[in-house]
Design a protein around this motif. Structure first.
Motif, PDB file in Angstrom:
ATOM      1  N   THR A   1       0.967  -1.282   0.182  1.00  0.00           N
ATOM      2  CA  THR A   1      -0.079  -0.005   0.048  1.00  0.00           C
ATOM      3  C   THR A   1       0.822   1.221   0.161  1.00  0.00           C
ATOM      4  N   THR A   2       2.162   1.066  -0.424  1.00  0.00           N
ATOM      5  CA  THR A   2       3.087   2.280  -0.322  1.00  0.00           C
ATOM      6  C   THR A   2       2.634   3.032  -1.803  1.00  0.00           C
ATOM      7  N   GLU A   3       2.593   4.572  -1.613  1.00  0.00           N
ATOM      8  CA  GLU A   3       2.421   5.085  -2.699  1.00  0.00           C
ATOM      9  C   GLU A   3       3.111   5.733  -3.609  1.00  0.00           C
ATOM     10  N   SER A   4       3.182   5.491  -5.066  1.00  0.00           N
ATOM     11  CA  SER A   4       4.381   5.979  -5.912  1.00  0.00           C
ATOM     12  C   SER A   4       4.012   7.363  -6.583  1.00  0.00           C
ATOM     13  N   PHE A   5       2.748   7.967  -5.935  1.00  0.00           N
ATOM     14  CA  PHE A   5       2.380   9.213  -6.536  1.00  0.00           C
ATOM     15  C   PHE A   5       1.779  10.071  -5.274  1.00  0.00           C
ATOM     16  N   VAL A   6       1.826  11.148  -5.461  1.00  0.00           N
ATOM     17  CA  VAL A   6       1.123  12.172  -4.254  1.00  0.00           C
ATOM     18  C   VAL A   6       0.966  13.280  -4.834  1.00  0.00           C
ATOM     19  N   ALA A   7      -0.302  13.940  -4.524  1.00  0.00           N
ATOM     20  CA  ALA A   7      -0.596  15.371  -5.012  1.00  0.00           C
ATOM     21  C   ALA A   7      -1.240  16.005  -3.547  1.00  0.00           C
ATOM     22  N   LEU A   8      -1.043  17.002  -3.425  1.00  0.00           N
ATOM     23  CA  LEU A   8      -1.643  17.668  -2.202  1.00  0.00           C
ATOM     24  C   LEU A   8      -1.912  19.369  -2.289  1.00  0.00           C
ATOM     25  N   LYS A   9      -2.519  19.935  -1.511  1.00  0.00           N
ATOM     26  CA  LYS A   9      -2.815  21.201  -1.302  1.00  0.00           C
ATOM     27  C   LYS A   9      -2.202  21.905  -0.212  1.00  0.00           C
ATOM     28  N   ALA A  10      -1.403  22.841  -0.195  1.00  0.00           N
ATOM     29  CA  ALA A  10      -0.819  23.426   1.099  1.00  0.00           C
ATOM     30  C   ALA A  10      -1.244  24.776   1.074  1.00  0.00           C
ATOM     31  N   HIS A  11      -1.065  25.349   2.219  1.00  0.00           N
ATOM     32  CA  HIS A  11      -1.198  26.837   2.615  1.00  0.00           C
ATOM     33  C   HIS A  11       0.072  27.283   3.519  1.00  0.00           C
ATOM     34  N   VAL A  12       0.347  28.285   3.184  1.00  0.00           N
ATOM     35  CA  VAL A  12       1.399  29.013   3.859  1.00  0.00           C
ATOM     36  C   VAL A  12       0.513  30.163   4.589  1.00  0.00           C
ATOM     37  N   SER A  13       0.480  29.997   5.917  1.00  0.00           N
ATOM     38  CA  SER A  13      -0.280  31.072   6.556  1.00  0.00           C
ATOM     39  C   SER A  13       0.627  32.163   7.094  1.00  0.00           C
ATOM     40  N   ASN A  14       0.897  33.149   6.380  1.00  0.00           N
ATOM     41  CA  ASN A  14       1.455  34.266   6.685  1.00  0.00           C
ATOM     42  C   ASN A  14       0.973  35.350   5.963  1.00  0.00           C
ATOM     43  N   TRP A  15       1.606  36.547   6.092  1.00  0.00           N
ATOM     44  CA  TRP A  15       1.026  37.735   5.530  1.00  0.00           C
ATOM     45  C   TRP A  15       1.145  37.928   3.905  1.00  0.00           C
ATOM     46  N   ARG A  16       2.314  37.222   3.729  1.00  0.00           N
ATOM     47  CA  ARG A  16       2.615  37.089   2.129  1.00  0.00           C
ATOM     48  C   ARG A  16       1.731  36.221   1.284  1.00  0.00           C
ATOM     49  N   TRP A  17       1.279  35.274   1.879  1.00  0.00           N
ATOM     50  CA  TRP A  17       0.669  34.267   1.073  1.00  0.00           C
ATOM     51  C   TRP A  17      -0.771  33.596   1.617  1.00  0.00           C
ATOM     52  N   ALA A  18      -1.178  34.603   2.698  1.00  0.00           N
ATOM     53  CA  ALA A  18      -2.577  33.991   3.028  1.00  0.00           C
ATOM     54  C   ALA A  18      -3.554  33.982   1.751  1.00  0.00           C
ATOM     55  N   GLY A  19      -4.232  32.685   1.569  1.00  0.00           N
ATOM     56  CA  GLY A  19      -5.232  32.537   0.725  1.00  0.00           C
ATOM     57  C   GLY A  19      -4.726  32.128  -0.455  1.00  0.00           C
ATOM     58  N   THR A  20      -3.536  31.947  -0.635  1.00  0.00           N
ATOM     59  CA  THR A  20      -2.863  31.561  -2.097  1.00  0.00           C
ATOM     60  C   THR A  20      -2.395  30.208  -1.922  1.00  0.00           C
ATOM     61  N   PRO A  21      -3.132  29.153  -2.761  1.00  0.00           N
ATOM     62  CA  PRO A  21      -2.819  27.523  -2.465  1.00  0.00           C
ATOM     63  C   PRO A  21      -1.538  27.345  -3.109  1.00  0.00           C
ATOM     64  N   PHE A  22      -0.766  26.163  -2.734  1.00  0.00           N
ATOM     65  CA  PHE A  22       0.373  25.669  -3.215  1.00  0.00           C
ATOM     66  C   PHE A  22      -0.139  24.160  -3.767  1.00  0.00           C
ATOM     67  N   TYR A  23      -0.035  23.895  -5.010  1.00  0.00           N
ATOM     68  CA  TYR A  23      -0.256  22.426  -5.535  1.00  0.00           C
ATOM     69  C   TYR A  23       0.871  21.797  -5.690  1.00  0.00           C
ATOM     70  N   LEU A  24       1.328  20.763  -4.983  1.00  0.00           N
ATOM     71  CA  LEU A  24       2.355  19.943  -5.118  1.00  0.00           C
ATOM     72  C   LEU A  24       2.240  18.663  -5.618  1.00  0.00           C
ATOM     73  N   ARG A  25       2.860  18.042  -6.657  1.00  0.00           N
ATOM     74  CA  ARG A  25       2.655  16.487  -7.133  1.00  0.00           C
ATOM     75  C   ARG A  25       4.001  16.052  -7.372  1.00  0.00           C
ATOM     76  N   THR A  26       4.112  14.749  -7.255  1.00  0.00           N
ATOM     77  CA  THR A  26       5.123  13.823  -7.549  1.00  0.00           C
ATOM     78  C   THR A  26       4.725  12.397  -7.888  1.00  0.00           C
ATOM     79  N   GLY A  27       5.395  11.958  -8.742  1.00  0.00           N
ATOM     80  CA  GLY A  27       5.351  10.671  -8.877  1.00  0.00           C
ATOM     81  C   GLY A  27       6.017   9.608  -9.993  1.00  0.00           C
ATOM     82  N   LYS A  28       6.027   8.541  -9.811  1.00  0.00           N
ATOM     83  CA  LYS A  28       6.685   7.600 -10.908  1.00  0.00           C
ATOM     84  C   LYS A  28       5.821   7.128 -12.087  1.00  0.00           C
ATOM     85  N   ARG A  29       6.453   6.830 -12.974  1.00  0.00           N
ATOM     86  CA  ARG A  29       5.852   6.061 -14.135  1.00  0.00           C
ATOM     87  C   ARG A  29       4.714   7.012 -14.584  1.00  0.00           C
ATOM     88  N   LEU A  30       4.894   8.354 -14.778  1.00  0.00           N
ATOM     89  CA  LEU A  30       4.094   9.512 -15.403  1.00  0.00           C
ATOM     90  C   LEU A  30       4.387   9.421 -16.781  1.00  0.00           C
TER      91      LEU A  30
END
Length: 484
Positions: free
Chosen positions: A304-333
């Motif tokens: 059940t080990t993942e070879s792919f992951v995607a997520l949405k992250a948020h940096v809670s500070n004055w510069r980035w409040a409300g701006t989503p960061f979408y990260l993804r990485t994977g094998k055999r793409l």
């Protein structure tokens, strides 16, 4: 335009695991390229240390074959290659015992910079550090280079840091992440902090969202045993992608020096919100007509080990409040590609009407392949027939922009190893960075392990699970196409 090569002081570099895959593929060919470029002083030496029963001539023959295989263009310079091989030494060393340590102590020169590259599994880091200390090679001028993984969770990372700290000060420990040695990653900082054009716009007022993609077209291959214990989050997200996020989101440091830069990266990690369970998608590639699936390449059938992951992250500070960061990485793409895309917001009002469509400025930093930076701008389509808008790139592919003399940039390992010799830790992770990154990652891993849900299957050669598309589509956005 010709790149300036700055020589380094005389050094002895000991490579523990000097006969291993990383040494053969990256470290030794990289050192040869730095030798050819004139960065290695005439007194500098490279000493392989491993359990393999070789003499010096046997080791030099192995290195000659490795350079011919992994850097054939450089290997054609036979005169330089023979001169480089003459700088090599070799000592048979048992990391878990006492064999060879007295020989190694006699081999390295105490009157010059001494660096020890731990190109071995992390279980040996403590043993090597202890024996270097015991045999008087861990003096205040010595440096150690530590390869990832830096633990597999917060507890083990703290234990590893504590073990190394027993024998070396933090300023002597270089935790290497080769992504930070890439030309474009460093150019990201130059673009941000060396130009007044971008930094005023580098915030939530003007940036809609940011995407970070590290896609691989290969499967786990011969790394199945390691990878099945780690998975995409531990292998890539917690370190490589985390570091890229930090460089994108960090505040301007007071100076481009190790601690000011790492202080600002640390603030970003501490400002990250916990990832919501619904904001993570895990996947595992299936077999295709010409390639095996994940479970055919690891011993643990039904893994059940993942070879792919995607997520949405948020940096809670004055510069980035409300701006989503979408990260993804994977094998055999579908392609091998790594990029950061800064997607700016639409103009607040379009004077051209709805028929002109939506056009966004996107700053794309390509890490691999074809390193470069591209800015998408909106212009009028040439020709008669009214005001039709199109998007065109302002492209700075380094190999094209800087000319053939500068097209052969140093590999990430080359640059980082030279930074070790110079004593420059700017592009290396500090102990608190590593621990804070695990502190953010661990709850996410614990949450899905508690649920016991297997990763979602995805077709080899695709862009990952469909659910990863939905992760960003539900916000009215879309992933950039993965293309080489």
């Amino acid at each position: 335009m010709v790149s300036r090569v700055i020589p380094v002081d005389p050094f002895d570099l000991v490579i523990f695991g000097g006969t291993g895959d990383l040494a053969r593929r990256k470290i030794l060919p990289g050192l040869f390229r730095r030798f050819r470029a004139g960065q290695m002083d005439a007194e500098s030496r490279v000493i392989g240390a491993a359990r393999s029963d070789l003499d010096v001539d046997g080791y030099r023959a192995m290195v000659r074959e490795a350079i011919a295989e992994f850097d054939p263009a450089s290997a054609r310079d036979s005169e330089a290659l023979e001169a480089f091989l003459g700088r090599l030494g070799y000592v048979v060393v048992d990391a878990m015992g006492e064999t060879g340590w007295d020989d190694l102590e006699r081999e390295v020169n105490s009157d010059r910079i001494r660096a020890f590259y731990f190109s071995v599994g992390p279980r040996l880091f403590g043993e090597l550090a202890e024996r270097l200390h015991k045999h008087g090679m861990a003096d205040h001028d010595s440096r150690i280079v530590v390869e990832k993984p830096f633990g597999r969770d917060l507890e083990s990372a703290k234990a590893l840091n504590a073990t190394l700290a027993q024998h070396f000060h933090e300023h002597q420990i270089y935790r290497i992440d080769h992504y930070l040695g890439k030309e474009t990653v460093q150019n990201l900082m130059a673009v941000r902090f060396g130009n007044t054009l971008f930094e005023p716009l580098w915030n939530s007022q003007y940036v809609d969202h940011i995407q970070i993609t590290v896609a691989e077209s290969v499967g786990v291959g011969g790394r199945g045993e390691y990878y099945d214990r780690a998975g995409a989050v531990r292998d890539m997200m917690q370190n490589h992608l985390m570091q890229l996020l930090c460089l994108i989101a960090m505040e301007p440091p007071a100076k481009f020096e190790p601690d000011p830069v790492r202080d600002e990266k640390l603030k970003v990690i501490r400002a990250l919100d916990p990832v919501e369970p619904g904001d993570v998608v895990r996947g595992q590639y299936e077999a295709s007509s010409d390639a095996p699936g994940y479970n055919e390449q690891v011993e643990n059938q039904g893994s059940t080990t993942e070879s792919f992951v995607a997520l949405k992250a948020h940096v809670s500070n004055w510069r980035w409040a409300g701006t989503p960061f979408y990260l993804r990485t994977g094998k055999r793409l579908k392609a091998r590609a790594s990029e950061i895309a800064v997607v700016f917001k639409d103009a607040p009002h379009s004077i051209f009407g709805a028929e002109a469509g939506r056009h966004a400025n996107i700053l794309t930093i390509r890490l691999q392949p074809n390193e470069g930076i591209e800015l998408g701008v909106t212009i009028k389509e040439p020709g008669p027939g009214g005001m039709r808008l199109i998007d065109v790139p302002l492209d700075m592919t380094f190999a094209e922009a800087l000319g053939p003399d500068d097209a052969d940039f140093p590999d990430a390992y080359e640059r980082l190893i030279m930074d070790v010799i110079r004593g420059n830790q700017t592009l290396f992770m500090r102990d608190d960075e590593v621990e804070e990154a695990w502190a953010w990652t661990d709850p996410m891993i614990a949450e899905w392990e508690a649920r016991g849900e297997p990763p979602l299957p995805y077709a080899s050669g695709s862009s990952g699970p469909d659910e990863a598309l939905a992760l960003i589509h539900r916000d009215g956005r879309h992933w950039r196409e993965i293309k080489p």
